[in-house]
Design a protein around this motif. Structure first.
Motif, PDB file in Angstrom:
ATOM      1  N   LYS A  31      43.272  42.278  33.175  1.00  0.00           N
ATOM      2  CA  LYS A  31      43.149  40.904  33.688  1.00  0.00           C
ATOM      3  C   LYS A  31      44.503  40.198  33.681  1.00  0.00           C
ATOM      4  O   LYS A  31      44.826  39.452  34.604  1.00  0.00           O
ATOM      5  CB  LYS A  31      42.137  40.102  32.859  1.00  0.00           C
ATOM      6  CG  LYS A  31      40.704  40.539  33.014  1.00  0.00           C
ATOM      7  CD  LYS A  31      40.206  40.359  34.418  1.00  0.00           C
ATOM      8  CE  LYS A  31      39.611  38.989  34.575  1.00  0.00           C
ATOM      9  NZ  LYS A  31      39.016  38.782  35.879  1.00  0.00           N
ATOM     10  N   ARG A  32      45.303  40.437  32.636  1.00  0.00           N
ATOM     11  CA  ARG A  32      46.637  39.820  32.578  1.00  0.00           C
ATOM     12  C   ARG A  32      47.535  40.354  33.694  1.00  0.00           C
ATOM     13  O   ARG A  32      48.263  39.600  34.325  1.00  0.00           O
ATOM     14  CB  ARG A  32      47.283  40.091  31.214  1.00  0.00           C
ATOM     15  CG  ARG A  32      46.648  39.299  30.087  1.00  0.00           C
ATOM     16  CD  ARG A  32      47.214  39.696  28.731  1.00  0.00           C
ATOM     17  NE  ARG A  32      48.665  39.700  28.668  1.00  0.00           N
ATOM     18  CZ  ARG A  32      49.401  38.660  28.282  1.00  0.00           C
ATOM     19  NH1 ARG A  32      48.827  37.559  27.919  1.00  0.00           N
ATOM     20  NH2 ARG A  32      50.725  38.759  28.258  1.00  0.00           N
ATOM     21  N   ILE A  33      47.476  41.649  33.935  1.00  0.00           N
ATOM     22  CA  ILE A  33      48.282  42.246  35.004  1.00  0.00           C
ATOM     23  C   ILE A  33      47.828  41.728  36.359  1.00  0.00           C
ATOM     24  O   ILE A  33      48.641  41.355  37.207  1.00  0.00           O
ATOM     25  CB  ILE A  33      48.213  43.783  34.940  1.00  0.00           C
ATOM     26  CG1 ILE A  33      48.908  44.283  33.675  1.00  0.00           C
ATOM     27  CG2 ILE A  33      48.829  44.416  36.178  1.00  0.00           C
ATOM     28  CD1 ILE A  33      48.707  45.756  33.383  1.00  0.00           C
ATOM     29  N   LYS A  34      46.526  41.673  36.566  1.00  0.00           N
ATOM     30  CA  LYS A  34      45.982  41.167  37.829  1.00  0.00           C
ATOM     31  C   LYS A  34      46.380  39.703  38.031  1.00  0.00           C
ATOM     32  O   LYS A  34      46.748  39.301  39.136  1.00  0.00           O
ATOM     33  CB  LYS A  34      44.461  41.304  37.830  1.00  0.00           C
ATOM     34  CG  LYS A  34      43.816  40.862  39.110  1.00  0.00           C
ATOM     35  CD  LYS A  34      42.313  41.034  39.049  1.00  0.00           C
ATOM     36  CE  LYS A  34      41.653  40.499  40.296  1.00  0.00           C
ATOM     37  NZ  LYS A  34      40.190  40.559  40.199  1.00  0.00           N
ATOM     38  N   GLY A  35      46.338  38.913  36.963  1.00  0.00           N
ATOM     39  CA  GLY A  35      46.754  37.515  37.041  1.00  0.00           C
ATOM     40  C   GLY A  35      48.198  37.373  37.478  1.00  0.00           C
ATOM     41  O   GLY A  35      48.545  36.497  38.265  1.00  0.00           O
ATOM     42  N   PHE A  36      49.058  38.254  36.963  1.00  0.00           N
ATOM     43  CA  PHE A  36      50.463  38.200  37.374  1.00  0.00           C
ATOM     44  C   PHE A  36      50.613  38.537  38.856  1.00  0.00           C
ATOM     45  O   PHE A  36      51.358  37.872  39.578  1.00  0.00           O
ATOM     46  CB  PHE A  36      51.326  39.153  36.537  1.00  0.00           C
ATOM     47  CG  PHE A  36      52.708  39.275  37.094  1.00  0.00           C
ATOM     48  CD1 PHE A  36      53.624  38.258  36.918  1.00  0.00           C
ATOM     49  CD2 PHE A  36      53.078  40.382  37.842  1.00  0.00           C
ATOM     50  CE1 PHE A  36      54.900  38.344  37.468  1.00  0.00           C
ATOM     51  CE2 PHE A  36      54.341  40.480  38.388  1.00  0.00           C
ATOM     52  CZ  PHE A  36      55.260  39.461  38.200  1.00  0.00           C
ATOM     53  N   TYR A  37      49.924  39.572  39.312  1.00  0.00           N
ATOM     54  CA  TYR A  37      50.038  39.960  40.724  1.00  0.00           C
ATOM     55  C   TYR A  37      49.529  38.862  41.659  1.00  0.00           C
ATOM     56  O   TYR A  37      50.125  38.608  42.712  1.00  0.00           O
ATOM     57  CB  TYR A  37      49.311  41.274  40.991  1.00  0.00           C
ATOM     58  CG  TYR A  37      50.034  42.476  40.431  1.00  0.00           C
ATOM     59  CD1 TYR A  37      51.411  42.587  40.489  1.00  0.00           C
ATOM     60  CD2 TYR A  37      49.327  43.513  39.833  1.00  0.00           C
ATOM     61  CE1 TYR A  37      52.078  43.686  39.974  1.00  0.00           C
ATOM     62  CE2 TYR A  37      49.980  44.627  39.321  1.00  0.00           C
ATOM     63  CZ  TYR A  37      51.354  44.697  39.397  1.00  0.00           C
ATOM     64  OH  TYR A  37      52.009  45.787  38.888  1.00  0.00           O
ATOM     65  N   VAL A  38      48.456  38.196  41.277  1.00  0.00           N
ATOM     66  CA  VAL A  38      47.953  37.083  42.084  1.00  0.00           C
ATOM     67  C   VAL A  38      48.981  35.956  42.095  1.00  0.00           C
ATOM     68  O   VAL A  38      49.264  35.372  43.148  1.00  0.00           O
ATOM     69  CB  VAL A  38      46.584  36.598  41.559  1.00  0.00           C
ATOM     70  CG1 VAL A  38      46.190  35.279  42.186  1.00  0.00           C
ATOM     71  CG2 VAL A  38      45.514  37.650  41.801  1.00  0.00           C
ATOM     72  N   HIS A  39      49.559  35.658  40.944  1.00  0.00           N
ATOM     73  CA  HIS A  39      50.590  34.629  40.848  1.00  0.00           C
ATOM     74  C   HIS A  39      51.779  34.973  41.751  1.00  0.00           C
ATOM     75  O   HIS A  39      52.291  34.113  42.484  1.00  0.00           O
ATOM     76  CB  HIS A  39      51.030  34.509  39.397  1.00  0.00           C
ATOM     77  CG  HIS A  39      51.998  33.408  39.130  1.00  0.00           C
ATOM     78  ND1 HIS A  39      52.597  33.242  37.915  1.00  0.00           N
ATOM     79  CD2 HIS A  39      52.493  32.421  39.901  1.00  0.00           C
ATOM     80  CE1 HIS A  39      53.406  32.207  37.951  1.00  0.00           C
ATOM     81  NE2 HIS A  39      53.374  31.697  39.154  1.00  0.00           N
TER      82      HIS A  39
END
Length: 117
Positions: A31-39
């Motif tokens: 979830k943290r990695i996905k959050g960064f990619y969305v950001h």
């Protein structure tokens, strides 16, 4: 190996470790990695829109385009994006993996040498 990865690795080896906890830890990491990619994706699209809009609006000349105000958002948001990247991927960026443990062992070895000399 970072602290998080080391803990995860040790927990995988522990036979009493709950598989649900392993899943939970892996899920939070994803979830943290996905959050960064969305950001990062939002950063690219929004700043591309701002820069293209400003370029099309500057009919006077190119010198109007290359003003501080044109790139203000991209620069400071980029600093925030870099901080987000460091929080997700670069936990051991400055000291490296297992730095504390290596340094402790180094000091212990130095103490051994001093006691016997």
């Amino acid at each position: 190996m970072g602290r998080y990865r080391k803990q995860l690795f040790e927990n995988f080896q522990d036979e009493n470790f709950n598989p649900d906890s392993r899943y939970e830890m892996a899920y939070k990491r994803v979830k943290r990695i996905k959050g960064f990619y969305v950001h990062a994706l939002v950063y690219v699209f929004v700043n591309a829109f701002i820069i293209i809009f400003t370029f099309n609006k500057s009919e006077i000349g190119i010198e109007v385009f290359f003003k501080w105000e044109t790139f203000f958002t991209a620069i400071f948001w980029g600093i925030g994006l870099l901080a987000h990247w460091i929080s997700v991927f670069g936990r051991d960026l400055f000291f490296g993996a297992d730095w504390e443990e290596r340094k402790i062992n180094e000091f212990m070895d130095d103490d051994k040498k001093q006691k016997w000399e």
